[in-house]
Enzyme design. Structure first.
Site, PDB file in Angstrom:
ATOM      1  N   LYS A 124      65.211  34.532   2.493  1.00 18.89           N
ATOM      2  CA  LYS A 124      65.146  32.995   2.370  1.00 18.89           C
ATOM      3  C   LYS A 124      64.105  32.694   1.119  1.00 18.89           C
ATOM      4  O   LYS A 124      64.577  31.837   0.293  1.00 18.89           O
ATOM      5  CB  LYS A 124      64.689  32.527   3.633  1.00 18.89           C
ATOM      6  N   ASP A 142      66.750  27.815   6.653  1.00 18.50           N
ATOM      7  CA  ASP A 142      65.561  27.896   7.591  1.00 18.50           C
ATOM      8  C   ASP A 142      66.051  27.427   8.754  1.00 18.50           C
ATOM      9  O   ASP A 142      67.163  27.216   9.020  1.00 18.50           O
ATOM     10  CB  ASP A 142      64.426  27.076   7.018  1.00 18.50           C
TER      11      ASP A 142
END
Length: 214
Positions: A124, A142
């Protein structure tokens, strides 16, 4: 989990997001690629607002890997002790700073594999840096994007990598660059976890969520 929306619906959803905000921005404050890496790494299990509060003073004194190493782990800890897991994060930031200096000449690499090899940098974080700094259409999933993707049918998936692939495969190409920012902001302020604000939603009529609020 909602069913994947069709192409025309997806195109209209992102057309509306683009019309409302053509150039969405991430909310983590940074001044260069290095400070972006650090800010995103610090943001794990923390809020952007909390990270920004801590890094405003930090980045005034340590905005390069060399300066971060000079500050040292204890000096860094003093700046970020209000952030969750600050001790481990301080260790990671010092380690990644050393690697950047020793292996990359102090520069942040532009490949996902190289970024993910840095301590404290996961997929991420790497995708955020690739998207925001290197302008690659990488999708950083997320909790907000995971929720919005599954709830709406924009990008359904049982895990973050499946949602990431669903965005890459189904969001029209012209909207890929900003897709994750639109979805993060939508999840943060409109499609919130407990009681989504469907009455204020731009895509209420296109969303597959069955329990829409008034």
């Amino acid at each position: 989990m909602a069913k994947q929306l069709d192409y025309l619906t997806m195109k209209e959803i992102f057309r509306r997001f683009h019309e409302a905000e053509a150039e969405p921005k991430g909310e983590l404050e940074h001044v260069n690629a290095f400070t972006l890496v650090v800010a995103v790494a610090l943001s794990a299990q923390a809020t952007d607002a909390g990270v920004n509060k801590a890094t405003r003073s930090l980045f005034k004194v340590a905005d390069t890997p060399e300066k971060m190493l000079a500050l040292g782990e204890e000096g860094l800890t003093g700046h970020i002790k209000t952030i969750g897991l600050f001790r481990q994060k301080a260790k990671n930031v010092i380690k990644l700073s050393r690697i950047l200096v020793e292996e990359y000449g102090g520069e942040v690499p532009s490949s996902r594999a190289a970024l993910q090899s840095l301590p404290g940098v996961g997929r991420k974080t790497a995708n955020v840096v690739l998207n925001m700094w290197f302008h690659q259409p990488a999708q950083a999933v997320d909790t907000h994007i995971f929720r919005v993707g599954n709830r709406s049918g924009i990008a359904p998936g049982k895990d973050v990598e499946t949602v990431e692939r669903a965005i890459e495969d189904n969001v029209p190409a012209e909207y890929q660059q900003h897709a994750h920012h639109w979805l993060i902001l939508h999840g943060r302020y409109i499609c919130v976890a407990r009681k989504p604000k469907c009455g204020a939603c731009l895509i209420r009529d296109l969303c597959s969520y069955e329990e829409k609020t008034l």
